[in-house]
Write a protein that holds these residues in place. Structure first.
Motif, PDB file in Angstrom:
ATOM      1  N   SER A 193      97.760  39.625  41.858  1.00 23.84           N
ATOM      2  CA  SER A 193      96.329  39.396  41.574  1.00 23.84           C
ATOM      3  C   SER A 193      95.552  40.704  41.728  1.00 23.84           C
ATOM      4  O   SER A 193      94.683  41.021  40.915  1.00 23.84           O
ATOM      5  CB  SER A 193      95.739  38.375  42.546  1.00 23.84           C
ATOM      6  N   ILE A 194      95.868  41.441  42.774  1.00 23.32           N
ATOM      7  CA  ILE A 194      95.188  42.722  42.999  1.00 23.32           C
ATOM      8  C   ILE A 194      95.470  43.659  41.830  1.00 23.32           C
ATOM      9  O   ILE A 194      94.574  44.308  41.289  1.00 23.32           O
ATOM     10  CB  ILE A 194      95.645  43.350  44.337  1.00 23.32           C
ATOM     11  N   TYR A 195      96.726  43.697  41.429  1.00 25.76           N
ATOM     12  CA  TYR A 195      97.100  44.592  40.339  1.00 25.76           C
ATOM     13  C   TYR A 195      96.388  44.224  39.035  1.00 25.76           C
ATOM     14  O   TYR A 195      95.953  45.094  38.281  1.00 25.76           O
ATOM     15  CB  TYR A 195      98.632  44.582  40.159  1.00 25.76           C
ATOM     16  N   ARG A 196      96.289  42.912  38.782  1.00 26.99           N
ATOM     17  CA  ARG A 196      95.633  42.454  37.554  1.00 26.99           C
ATOM     18  C   ARG A 196      94.164  42.892  37.538  1.00 26.99           C
ATOM     19  O   ARG A 196      93.641  43.348  36.529  1.00 26.99           O
ATOM     20  CB  ARG A 196      95.737  40.927  37.455  1.00 26.99           C
ATOM     21  N   GLN A 197      93.508  42.746  38.683  1.00 25.57           N
ATOM     22  CA  GLN A 197      92.096  43.140  38.741  1.00 25.57           C
ATOM     23  C   GLN A 197      91.942  44.661  38.618  1.00 25.57           C
ATOM     24  O   GLN A 197      90.999  45.146  37.994  1.00 25.57           O
ATOM     25  CB  GLN A 197      91.459  42.643  40.043  1.00 25.57           C
ATOM     26  N   MET A 198      92.852  45.400  39.219  1.00 28.55           N
ATOM     27  CA  MET A 198      92.772  46.861  39.095  1.00 28.55           C
ATOM     28  C   MET A 198      92.969  47.270  37.639  1.00 28.55           C
ATOM     29  O   MET A 198      92.325  48.195  37.143  1.00 28.55           O
ATOM     30  CB  MET A 198      93.801  47.541  40.004  1.00 28.55           C
ATOM     31  N   MET A 199      93.862  46.559  36.948  1.00 24.83           N
ATOM     32  CA  MET A 199      94.091  46.860  35.523  1.00 24.83           C
ATOM     33  C   MET A 199      92.813  46.668  34.722  1.00 24.83           C
ATOM     34  O   MET A 199      92.493  47.472  33.837  1.00 24.83           O
ATOM     35  CB  MET A 199      95.209  45.942  35.001  1.00 24.83           C
ATOM     36  N   ARG A 200      92.068  45.621  35.012  1.00 22.10           N
ATOM     37  CA  ARG A 200      90.814  45.370  34.290  1.00 22.10           C
ATOM     38  C   ARG A 200      89.817  46.506  34.544  1.00 22.10           C
ATOM     39  O   ARG A 200      89.080  46.900  33.635  1.00 22.10           O
ATOM     40  CB  ARG A 200      90.222  44.036  34.732  1.00 22.10           C
ATOM     41  N   CYS A 201      89.805  46.998  35.765  1.00 21.95           N
ATOM     42  CA  CYS A 201      88.904  48.116  36.074  1.00 21.95           C
ATOM     43  C   CYS A 201      89.283  49.342  35.244  1.00 21.95           C
ATOM     44  O   CYS A 201      88.422  49.995  34.661  1.00 21.95           O
ATOM     45  CB  CYS A 201      88.937  48.447  37.566  1.00 21.95           C
ATOM     46  N   TYR A 202      90.585  49.641  35.198  1.00 20.43           N
ATOM     47  CA  TYR A 202      91.004  50.792  34.383  1.00 20.43           C
ATOM     48  C   TYR A 202      90.625  50.586  32.917  1.00 20.43           C
ATOM     49  O   TYR A 202      90.164  51.510  32.243  1.00 20.43           O
ATOM     50  CB  TYR A 202      92.520  51.016  34.500  1.00 20.43           C
ATOM     51  N   ALA A 203      90.835  49.366  32.403  1.00 26.49           N
ATOM     52  CA  ALA A 203      90.508  49.105  30.999  1.00 26.49           C
ATOM     53  C   ALA A 203      89.020  49.369  30.749  1.00 26.49           C
ATOM     54  O   ALA A 203      88.647  49.952  29.735  1.00 26.49           O
ATOM     55  CB  ALA A 203      90.875  47.665  30.637  1.00 26.49           C
ATOM     56  N   HIS A 204      88.186  48.975  31.698  1.00 26.27           N
ATOM     57  CA  HIS A 204      86.752  49.233  31.515  1.00 26.27           C
ATOM     58  C   HIS A 204      86.433  50.728  31.642  1.00 26.27           C
ATOM     59  O   HIS A 204      85.607  51.250  30.891  1.00 26.27           O
ATOM     60  CB  HIS A 204      85.912  48.428  32.497  1.00 26.27           C
ATOM     61  N   LEU A 205      87.074  51.396  32.559  1.00 26.60           N
ATOM     62  CA  LEU A 205      86.830  52.837  32.707  1.00 26.60           C
ATOM     63  C   LEU A 205      87.129  53.564  31.398  1.00 26.60           C
ATOM     64  O   LEU A 205      86.376  54.430  30.968  1.00 26.60           O
ATOM     65  CB  LEU A 205      87.685  53.423  33.838  1.00 26.60           C
ATOM     66  N   TYR A 206      88.234  53.190  30.755  1.00 27.56           N
ATOM     67  CA  TYR A 206      88.586  53.855  29.492  1.00 27.56           C
ATOM     68  C   TYR A 206      87.672  53.414  28.355  1.00 27.56           C
ATOM     69  O   TYR A 206      87.074  54.248  27.667  1.00 27.56           O
ATOM     70  CB  TYR A 206      90.047  53.562  29.116  1.00 27.56           C
ATOM     71  N   HIS A 207      87.598  52.110  28.135  1.00 24.08           N
ATOM     72  CA  HIS A 207      86.876  51.631  26.949  1.00 24.08           C
ATOM     73  C   HIS A 207      85.366  51.786  27.091  1.00 24.08           C
ATOM     74  O   HIS A 207      84.666  51.922  26.101  1.00 24.08           O
ATOM     75  CB  HIS A 207      87.253  50.173  26.667  1.00 24.08           C
ATOM     76  N   GLY A 208      84.873  51.761  28.313  1.00 26.45           N
ATOM     77  CA  GLY A 208      83.430  51.862  28.487  1.00 26.45           C
ATOM     78  C   GLY A 208      82.954  53.264  28.827  1.00 26.45           C
ATOM     79  O   GLY A 208      81.798  53.615  28.582  1.00 26.45           O
ATOM     80  N   HIS A 209      83.844  54.067  29.406  1.00 25.25           N
ATOM     81  CA  HIS A 209      83.337  55.310  30.004  1.00 25.25           C
ATOM     82  C   HIS A 209      84.197  56.535  29.798  1.00 25.25           C
ATOM     83  O   HIS A 209      84.028  57.523  30.495  1.00 25.25           O
ATOM     84  CB  HIS A 209      83.120  55.089  31.514  1.00 25.25           C
ATOM     85  N   TRP A 210      85.111  56.490  28.844  1.00 27.90           N
ATOM     86  CA  TRP A 210      85.952  57.681  28.683  1.00 27.90           C
ATOM     87  C   TRP A 210      85.097  58.902  28.335  1.00 27.90           C
ATOM     88  O   TRP A 210      85.251  59.977  28.918  1.00 27.90           O
ATOM     89  CB  TRP A 210      87.012  57.443  27.598  1.00 27.90           C
ATOM     90  N   LEU A 211      84.164  58.687  27.396  1.00 17.81           N
ATOM     91  CA  LEU A 211      83.316  59.805  26.982  1.00 17.81           C
ATOM     92  C   LEU A 211      82.284  60.137  28.060  1.00 17.81           C
ATOM     93  O   LEU A 211      82.127  61.302  28.442  1.00 17.81           O
ATOM     94  CB  LEU A 211      82.619  59.423  25.669  1.00 17.81           C
ATOM     95  N   ASP A 212      81.601  59.111  28.496  1.00 18.75           N
ATOM     96  CA  ASP A 212      80.560  59.296  29.506  1.00 18.75           C
ATOM     97  C   ASP A 212      80.859  58.386  30.689  1.00 18.75           C
ATOM     98  O   ASP A 212      80.713  57.182  30.567  1.00 18.75           O
ATOM     99  CB  ASP A 212      79.183  58.953  28.907  1.00 18.75           C
ATOM    100  N   PRO A 213      81.332  58.944  31.782  1.00 24.86           N
ATOM    101  CA  PRO A 213      81.285  60.351  32.142  1.00 24.86           C
ATOM    102  C   PRO A 213      82.611  61.116  32.100  1.00 24.86           C
ATOM    103  O   PRO A 213      82.589  62.333  32.261  1.00 24.86           O
ATOM    104  CB  PRO A 213      80.850  60.267  33.604  1.00 24.86           C
ATOM    105  N   PHE A 214      83.770  60.472  31.881  1.00 30.39           N
ATOM    106  CA  PHE A 214      85.029  61.169  32.174  1.00 30.39           C
ATOM    107  C   PHE A 214      85.230  62.427  31.325  1.00 30.39           C
ATOM    108  O   PHE A 214      85.641  63.464  31.837  1.00 30.39           O
ATOM    109  CB  PHE A 214      86.224  60.208  32.060  1.00 30.39           C
TER     110      PHE A 214
END
Ligand SMILES: [Zn+2]
Length: 290
Positions: A193-214
């Motif tokens: 369950s922890i891993y699944r939730q962490m995966m969702r966070c990564y997906a949002h970091l990439y799809h929502g924020h790769w350009l801004d701010p990464f």
């Protein structure tokens, strides 16, 4: 890269919907370290699997937390964090919107940052709950290698078969991941369950924020490095399934092609993997993808 070419890259990213996002292109799939992530994830022979996975989950969360901190930085222009309810009204990634369960177990859409904050609170609660993570994983390395003992001092010893306080399942000789190290029967589903939730966070970091701010703060290689390590451990120990990593599959395929991730093993997951909907014990629970 010059400021000018960064600007061109940013402009191009905004113009083109036909090309894959930048983070799915080989030229941006680089890492900050040249290492063998498979070696990093591999369990030392003498360490019990439950102990190793507890250590890995804590470490993976520490890395993810550092990346999440980057989207919480206040943008000087707007005075708001980079990820805020106006920019990200839902927890979304590549057509997936992840819902949270409210107090009545009803799935609700909430802003991404609120979702991420709830996930963080929930994971920290799990990691700090000694009935779920009985090992003091912060002293894992010292306890394991310095003392020569494979069981850190703070970990409870496994219950013997004659202990009348032991759960019936223990007395009946049932076995589960981490049992010999004192982890509860739910440990396997908890870390999934922890891993699944962490995966969702990564997906949002990439799809929502790769350009801004990464991209803008030149931290995208750090993001890649944390994520490849996360995926590698997840795949190696079957903590995460193909469906969950789907929003990031093109990047994973790039890394697979370079031999940076182990090829699919084609093994059946352990029985506990079939347990899909594990709701956390607290009032708010991570929901399912819709
Ligand atoms: Zn966001």
């Amino acid at each position: 890269m010059s400021l000018e070419s960064q600007q061109q890259a940013a402009d191009a990213a905004q113009q083109s919907n036909r090309k894959p996002p930048f983070f799915f292109r080989e030229e941006y799939a680089g890492l900050i370290v040249r290492g063998n992530f498979m070696t990093l994830a591999a369990k030392p022979e003498l360490v019990e699997t439950g102990e190793w996975l507890a250590h890995q989950v804590v470490e993976q969360y520490r890395l993810l937390e550092q990346m999440i901190d980057i989207i919480k930085v206040i943008d000087e222009k707007t005075g708001a964090p980079v990820c805020n309810p106006n920019v990200c009204p839902t927890m979304s990634a590549s057509g997936h919107t992840y819902t949270w369960l409210d107090n009545n177990k009803k799935p609700i859409k909430i802003p991404a940052i609120q979702y991420i904050n709830l996930v963080q609170k929930w994971i920290v609660g799990k990691i700090n709950d000694s009935s779920i993570f009985p090992t003091d994983t912060t002293s894992f390395a010292a306890a394991t290698y310095a003392s020569g003992s494979l069981t850190p001092m703070s970990a409870p010893q496994p219950l013997g078969p004659t202990n009348l306080n032991a759960p019936l399942s223990t007395l009946a000789g049932r076995d589960w991941l981490g049992k010999s190290s004192g982890f509860p029967e739910s440990f396997d589903s908890d870390i999934r369950s922890i891993y699944r939730q962490m995966m969702r966070c990564y997906a949002h970091l990439y799809h929502g924020h790769w350009l801004d701010p990464f991209w803008n703060v030149n931290a995208y290689k750090e993001l890649n490095t944390c994520f490849i390590h996360f995926v590698n451990v997840g795949k190696l120990f079957e903590l995460i399934g193909d469906k969950e990593v789907e929003p990031m599959q093109p990047l994973i395929d790039l890394w697979l092609a370079k031999g940076l991730l182990p090829p699919a093993q084609g093994q059946a997951p352990p029985p506990a993997a079939k347990q899909e909907n594990v709701a956390p014990p607290q009032q708010s629970a991570p929901g399912t993808a819709t």
